[in-house]
Design a protein around this motif. Structure first.
Motif, PDB file in Angstrom:
ATOM      1  N   VAL A 100       0.832  -1.207   0.000  1.00 35.15           N
ATOM      2  CA  VAL A 100       0.000   0.000   0.000  1.00 35.15           C
ATOM      3  C   VAL A 100       0.868   1.259   0.000  1.00 35.15           C
ATOM      4  N   VAL A 101       1.850   1.305   0.897  1.00 33.57           N
ATOM      5  CA  VAL A 101       2.694   2.495   1.004  1.00 33.57           C
ATOM      6  C   VAL A 101       3.595   2.631  -0.220  1.00 33.57           C
ATOM      7  N   LYS A 102       4.114   1.505  -0.726  1.00 30.23           N
ATOM      8  CA  LYS A 102       4.965   1.573  -1.918  1.00 30.23           C
ATOM      9  C   LYS A 102       4.213   2.139  -3.110  1.00 30.23           C
ATOM     10  N   ASP A 103       2.971   1.713  -3.306  1.00 32.48           N
ATOM     11  CA  ASP A 103       2.165   2.237  -4.415  1.00 32.48           C
ATOM     12  C   ASP A 103       2.053   3.747  -4.332  1.00 32.48           C
ATOM     13  N   ARG A 104       1.863   4.271  -3.138  1.00 32.90           N
ATOM     14  CA  ARG A 104       1.734   5.714  -2.965  1.00 32.90           C
ATOM     15  C   ARG A 104       3.073   6.428  -3.178  1.00 32.90           C
ATOM     16  N   LEU A 105       4.145   5.777  -2.728  1.00 29.63           N
ATOM     17  CA  LEU A 105       5.467   6.369  -2.939  1.00 29.63           C
ATOM     18  C   LEU A 105       5.811   6.455  -4.420  1.00 29.63           C
ATOM     19  N   PHE A 106       5.446   5.436  -5.182  1.00 29.08           N
ATOM     20  CA  PHE A 106       5.706   5.470  -6.628  1.00 29.08           C
ATOM     21  C   PHE A 106       4.930   6.613  -7.283  1.00 29.08           C
ATOM     22  N   ILE A 165      11.922   7.921   0.191  1.00 28.27           N
ATOM     23  CA  ILE A 165      12.458   8.039  -1.165  1.00 28.27           C
ATOM     24  C   ILE A 165      13.845   8.659  -1.058  1.00 28.27           C
ATOM     25  N   ILE A 166      14.860   7.923  -1.483  1.00 29.61           N
ATOM     26  CA  ILE A 166      16.223   8.459  -1.544  1.00 29.61           C
ATOM     27  C   ILE A 166      16.547   8.700  -3.011  1.00 29.61           C
ATOM     28  N   SER A 167      16.911   9.937  -3.344  1.00 32.64           N
ATOM     29  CA  SER A 167      17.091  10.271  -4.761  1.00 32.64           C
ATOM     30  C   SER A 167      18.007  11.468  -4.933  1.00 32.64           C
ATOM     31  N   ASP A 168      18.203  11.859  -6.199  1.00 32.51           N
ATOM     32  CA  ASP A 168      18.988  13.058  -6.479  1.00 32.51           C
ATOM     33  C   ASP A 168      18.097  14.297  -6.601  1.00 32.51           C
ATOM     34  N   PHE A 169      16.845  14.170  -6.161  1.00 30.50           N
ATOM     35  CA  PHE A 169      15.917  15.302  -6.132  1.00 30.50           C
ATOM     36  C   PHE A 169      16.411  16.345  -5.126  1.00 30.50           C
ATOM     37  N   GLU A 170      16.368  17.614  -5.537  1.00 31.99           N
ATOM     38  CA  GLU A 170      16.774  18.700  -4.646  1.00 31.99           C
ATOM     39  C   GLU A 170      15.673  19.762  -4.617  1.00 31.99           C
ATOM     40  N   PRO A 171      14.994  19.916  -3.486  1.00 31.72           N
ATOM     41  CA  PRO A 171      13.953  20.942  -3.384  1.00 31.72           C
ATOM     42  C   PRO A 171      14.568  22.328  -3.200  1.00 31.72           C
TER      43      PRO A 171
END
Length: 299
Positions: A100-106, A165-171
């Motif tokens: 459930v949580v993974k679907d929302r994270l995607f 979520i670990i990523s190269d996204f930078e806010p």
């Protein structure tokens, strides 16, 4: 992307809270984990000793990682099982939270890519990889880590699943964390543990009812059996005792609606059940992790 935009997108994806912090090396948490392992408190969970360096440094999990996005999904319900039903932890009332949580994270991950107009490189984690979820949630301003070692959100309490979520996204900006611990001198969770598995901010899995009823593959020790009571899958004793859960709000997740079989089945119903019936009633639920035979062992 502005922080408020990210939070709004997380809300649209069904999350109850969200924060984001820059990637850092968690040396203090690694040292604490190594002390915990050294005391043998991980019991039979040998995987906890694997990939410690990746727990410490998220950039080893995701190359080029710049940020850690953390989400909370409330699963609290005021429903209670029938008095004759063996007791399960609340998180097992509905569908398996991992899916459930993974679907929302995607969904959230995809929305970030669409907003920035570029491909973001990252990975999604829900309690299934070497990640210090509770510490990242604390740093993201989503609460503090209580004496029972669980994250406590000031409004939602502790009945929450953590998604990462670990990523190269930078806010454009990051969440500000509240470092203060609001447990004060309260020790109710430690006192409420039926087996004495809790010491402040630490769990001895050897004594923990959740470990013994879900993860443990061999026979449950007599000492734990004597103190389990009617519990057969997990334990909410420390959370039920926590004053911060008195005002916990009800969840709004359809998939977490209580399975009527969990709520009403008696001890005899569980013991008489065959594998086909088990699969029919409990597919895609947390009960599939230990399986029917170990559940019968617990009961």
């Amino acid at each position: 992307m502005k922080l408020e935009v990210l939070k709004n997108k997380a809300w649209e994806c069904g999350f109850d809270a969200c924060g984001v912090v820059p990637v850092e090396i968690l040396t203090r948490e690694r040292e604490r984990l190594e002390r915990w392992l050294g005391r043998g408190f991980h019991a039979g969970m040998n995987y906890m000793a694997n990939n410690i360096e990746k727990r410490e440094n998220p950039a080893l999990l995701v190359e080029g990682a710049r940020s850690v996005i953390v989400t909370l999904t409330n699963y609290y319900t005021s429903e209670r099982q029938h008095p004759d039903a063996p007791i399960a932890a609340r998180y097992a009332y509905g569908k398996d939270y991992h899916r459930v949580v993974k679907d929302r994270l995607f969904k959230l991950y995809s929305s970030l890519q669409e907003k920035d107009g570029r491909k973001i490189t990252g990975r999604i984690f829900v309690d299934s990889a070497p990640v210090f979820e509770h510490e990242w949630a604390r740093r993201a301003g989503l609460g503090w880590i209580g004496r029972n070692s669980l994250l406590i959100h000031p409004k939602l309490g502790s009945f929450c699943f953590i998604g990462v979520i670990i990523s190269d996204f930078e806010p454009d900006s990051y969440s500000s964390s509240e470092s203060r611990n609001f447990c004060g001198t309260c020790n109710r969770c430690v006192k409420a543990c039926p087996t004495g598995a809790l010491s402040p901010y630490e769990v001895n899995a050897n004594l923990c009812i959740s470990y013994n009823t879900i993860e443990r593959k061999d026979e449950i020790p007599p000492l734990i059996k004597e103190k389990m009571g009617n519990r057969f899958f997990g334990c909410d004793a420390c959370q039920d005792a926590c004053p911060w859960n008195r005002g916990a709000v009800l969840h709004h997740v359809e998939e977490f609606a209580s399975n009527p079989w969990v709520m009403t089945m008696s001890r005899e119903d569980w013991l008489d059940m065959d594998e086909d019936t088990f699969k029919e009633r409990f597919a895609d639920t947390p009960f599939t992790r230990p399986g029917l035979e170990r559940i019968k062992r617990n009961i």
